[in-house]
Scaffold this active site. Sequence first.
Site, mmCIF file in Angstrom:
data_model
loop_
_atom_site.group_PDB
_atom_site.id
_atom_site.type_symbol
_atom_site.label_atom_id
_atom_site.label_comp_id
_atom_site.label_asym_id
_atom_site.label_seq_id
_atom_site.Cartn_x
_atom_site.Cartn_y
_atom_site.Cartn_z
ATOM 1 N N CYS A 1 -3.535 -3.811 4.497
ATOM 2 C CA CYS A 1 -2.565 -4.766 5.026
ATOM 3 C C CYS A 1 -2.873 -6.226 4.706
ATOM 4 O O CYS A 1 -2.018 -7.085 4.892
ATOM 5 C CB CYS A 1 -2.447 -4.603 6.547
ATOM 6 S SG CYS A 1 -1.986 -2.940 7.050
ATOM 7 N N GLU B 1 0.841 -1.189 0.000
ATOM 8 C CA GLU B 1 0.000 0.000 0.000
ATOM 9 C C GLU B 1 0.880 1.244 0.000
ATOM 10 O O GLU B 1 0.464 2.324 0.419
ATOM 11 C CB GLU B 1 -0.976 -0.004 1.176
ATOM 12 C CG GLU B 1 -0.390 -0.135 2.548
ATOM 13 C CD GLU B 1 -1.467 -0.060 3.627
ATOM 14 O OE1 GLU B 1 -1.950 1.050 3.881
ATOM 15 O OE2 GLU B 1 -1.801 -1.110 4.207
ATOM 16 N N HIS C 1 -2.364 -10.111 12.100
ATOM 17 C CA HIS C 1 -1.864 -8.839 11.587
ATOM 18 C C HIS C 1 -1.520 -7.961 12.784
ATOM 19 O O HIS C 1 -2.316 -7.819 13.723
ATOM 20 C CB HIS C 1 -2.913 -8.147 10.725
ATOM 21 C CG HIS C 1 -2.581 -6.722 10.425
ATOM 22 N ND1 HIS C 1 -1.385 -6.358 9.847
ATOM 23 C CD2 HIS C 1 -3.267 -5.573 10.665
ATOM 24 C CE1 HIS C 1 -1.352 -5.038 9.729
ATOM 25 N NE2 HIS C 1 -2.476 -4.536 10.218
#
Length: 445
Positions: free
Chosen positions: A120, A83, A244
């Site tokens: 993510c 990203e 994550h």
Amino acid sequence: MNTVGIDAVEIWTGNLRLDLPDTFAPQKGEDPEKYTKGLGLNASSFPDSYEDIVTMAANAAYRLMDRKGLEPEDIGRIDVATESAFDNSKPVSTYVAGCLEQVYGQDFHHANKGERKFACIAGTQSLDDAYNWIKAGRNRGRGALVIATDTALYARGDAGEATQGAGAVAMYITEDPSLVELSTEQGYGSADETDFLKPNQQFPSVDGKRSVQVYLARMREALTDYESVAGDIHPDDIAYVPFHTPFPGMVRKAGLLAYRHVTRDTEIEEELAAEIGRQPRREAFDDEDAYREAVREYMDALKETDRYREWYAETIDPTLTISREVGNWYTGSVHVARASALKHALEDGRDLAGESLYVGSYGSGAQAEIHEETVVEGWEAEIEALNVDAQLADRHDLTWEEYERIHDAHNHDVDSDVEPLTTPEDEFAFDGWGPMGERQYRFVE
């Protein structure tokens, strides 16, 4: 069809280190424990002025290919998740392939290349794409190179500044993998959210409190969805849960949520009932607010029990060791967590073959995914080959003044020419601009 999964993994961390308690906290006038205990972070990994998402991705990929004795002809697919992309048309994967062609003297013209974006979670989505490509029989005997690479930087003074990080994780996806086998079943939780976004801007706009709530809500949905196709998960069947990890403090919340969920209607809930009561059930409450308050009270009590603390220490905490020293890597963070868990098991002499990892990926905007990975025989050799400890130890410690200059070097809105603080060696480095404004790279021996 043979099993499909991750055959090898490599990590490349930025060459600079920002110490949070000793360098960052004094400049902010904050208690160092706000970062070490609150966020759960000791340091951030930062890119030098010659580093970016391409160099880190190419360095991780090259080290993986070199160690595994792979040639370009062995790679049928190169997918990069990020990203932090700097071009809205040309994918990062083409730059990475161009870098690798410099050192191999062969091309990747035969390889399918792409770039994935969903905050993510894109790294895991790229992993899924490679899995499906192989399972469909379209790989012609070749493996897939999946790379998650990001410079997770925030604007100066932003509340997220302390969670910054930079690095890349490269994974080789094949049949009969040497590290972990991926499950067929997946669970998803997805909704249209604006918890974290970059509308035509480099640095993110973040609603911090809401982002935590959305993260947990989507994880809860994904876990429920996963169990609807794979069956209930029992805590005793879990070796590790790599989540994550935007910062370890958020994973503490996710771990508690997961434990409450997987212990419901089990003997563990009954054993804990004598100490903290049974979990609240929605049907026992006339009012939604009363139910939610009862859940909060139960969770507060649950996290103080010895049983939960022991489970967290064994199952979640080992996944955070590397993240504490590097910060958030966006698309790479969950894959860093997996590596951290396996590295911990290796150092403890634990035989993980046949045991399960339940991987919880998340991307703002927002989507979560849960899937199972089974550790395969011989996994130890792959993790033993990682040199992440040496990379972390070799980073240059930034002074505050150096940090300010380097941050400007990576700020697209600041016209700066910053001398590097380290010297590239046996790695790819940024080498100036081409005639169409493209970035150029070379391998520095």
